[in-house]
Design a protein around this motif. Structure first.
Motif, PDB file in Angstrom:
ATOM      1  N   SER A 112       0.686  -1.083   0.091  1.00 57.30           N
ATOM      2  CA  SER A 112      -0.207   0.057  -0.219  1.00 57.30           C
ATOM      3  C   SER A 112       1.232   1.077  -0.136  1.00 57.30           C
ATOM      4  O   SER A 112       1.942   1.402   1.227  1.00 57.30           O
ATOM      5  CB  SER A 112      -0.654   0.228   1.130  1.00 57.30           C
ATOM      6  OG  SER A 112      -1.684   1.197   0.848  1.00 57.30           O
TER       7      SER A 112
ATOM      8  N   SER B 140      -0.879  -7.017  -6.797  1.00 56.74           N
ATOM      9  CA  SER B 140      -1.687  -6.293  -6.506  1.00 56.74           C
ATOM     10  C   SER B 140      -1.170  -4.907  -5.585  1.00 56.74           C
ATOM     11  O   SER B 140      -0.099  -4.822  -5.221  1.00 56.74           O
ATOM     12  CB  SER B 140      -2.947  -6.638  -6.372  1.00 56.74           C
ATOM     13  OG  SER B 140      -3.680  -7.124  -4.691  1.00 56.74           O
TER      14      SER B 140
ATOM     15  N   ARG C  59      -2.382  -2.647  -2.936  1.00 57.45           N
ATOM     16  CA  ARG C  59      -3.450  -2.592  -1.343  1.00 57.45           C
ATOM     17  C   ARG C  59      -3.506  -2.006  -0.638  1.00 57.45           C
ATOM     18  O   ARG C  59      -2.486  -0.723  -0.448  1.00 57.45           O
ATOM     19  CB  ARG C  59      -2.315  -3.763  -0.194  1.00 57.45           C
ATOM     20  CG  ARG C  59      -2.844  -4.656   0.972  1.00 57.45           C
ATOM     21  CD  ARG C  59      -1.770  -5.064   1.916  1.00 57.45           C
ATOM     22  NE  ARG C  59      -0.597  -3.596   2.321  1.00 57.45           N
ATOM     23  CZ  ARG C  59       0.125  -4.057   3.418  1.00 57.45           C
ATOM     24  NH1 ARG C  59       0.503  -4.668   3.455  1.00 57.45           N
ATOM     25  NH2 ARG C  59       0.844  -2.490   4.005  1.00 57.45           N
TER      26      ARG C  59
ATOM     27  N   LEU D 190       1.548  -5.429 -12.344  1.00 57.20           N
ATOM     28  CA  LEU D 190       0.654  -6.154 -11.277  1.00 57.20           C
ATOM     29  C   LEU D 190       0.389  -7.789 -12.001  1.00 57.20           C
ATOM     30  O   LEU D 190      -0.385  -7.659 -13.369  1.00 57.20           O
ATOM     31  CB  LEU D 190      -0.394  -5.434 -11.353  1.00 57.20           C
ATOM     32  CG  LEU D 190      -0.357  -3.396 -10.790  1.00 57.20           C
ATOM     33  CD1 LEU D 190      -1.631  -2.918 -10.991  1.00 57.20           C
ATOM     34  CD2 LEU D 190       0.616  -4.509  -9.289  1.00 57.20           C
TER      35      LEU D 190
ATOM     36  N   ASP E 108      -5.405  -2.970 -10.168  1.00 62.56           N
ATOM     37  CA  ASP E 108      -5.614  -1.946  -9.548  1.00 62.56           C
ATOM     38  C   ASP E 108      -6.233  -0.656  -9.961  1.00 62.56           C
ATOM     39  O   ASP E 108      -5.117  -0.088 -10.140  1.00 62.56           O
ATOM     40  CB  ASP E 108      -4.467  -2.328  -8.366  1.00 62.56           C
ATOM     41  CG  ASP E 108      -4.493  -1.543  -6.830  1.00 62.56           C
ATOM     42  OD1 ASP E 108      -4.338  -0.156  -7.196  1.00 62.56           O
ATOM     43  OD2 ASP E 108      -4.746  -2.834  -6.445  1.00 62.56           O
TER      44      ASP E 108
END
Length: 143
Positions: free
Chosen positions: A26, A59, A61, A85, A89
């Motif tokens: 993230s 991906s 997050r 990826l 996303d």
């Protein structure tokens, strides 16, 4: 050189060493847009500088605010040169689109699926060419 197919989410071209992760990141709370380093203490790449590398991960997050952190990193020149990826996303895609439109700075984002992702090798020099719909990942010999 090996060419692998991908699908373009955000257009652009990038070249750099591939940083291949099995764990998503993230950007919100996990990435320092000032330094280009991973700051998520729980991430296996904690402390690693990602700026200028081609980042490949399953991906994104996390929070929708991650798009603003990615856009700011692209503006500052501390973002990955490109992002690959396995699954599309929308948060990462929006961050890269915003940076392209507001700052005229490209960070191509592509999705290639698990099969192609499985053929990537960490540390390989990679040229990412993301066109209108399709993209190509050109891999050189391992560095």
């Amino acid at each position: 050189m090996t060419a692998l197919p991908a699908r373009t989410l955000v257009e652009g071209r990038a070249e750099g060493l591939l940083m291949l992760w099995s764990v998503p990141l993230s950007f919100w709370g996990g990435y320092d847009s000032g330094t280009g380093r991973v700051i998520d203490h729980s991430h296996p790449a904690f402390g690693v500088e990602v700026a200028g590398r081609i980042l490949a991960m399953p991906s994104g997050r996390g929070s929708s605010s991650a798009s603003s952190v990615l856009a700011e990193a692209i503006r500052r020149g501390t973002a990955p040169a490109g992002i690959i990826l396995a699954q599309a996303d929308p948060i990462i895609t929006v961050g890269a689109i915003v940076a392209a439109r507001l700052y005229c700075r490209a960070c191509p984002v592509v999705v290639c699926g698990a099969e192609v992702m499985g053929r990537l090798v960490d540390g390989t020099l990679l040229r990412l060419i993301a066109g209108t719909d399709t993209a190509t990942l050109n891999l050189s010999a391992a560095v």
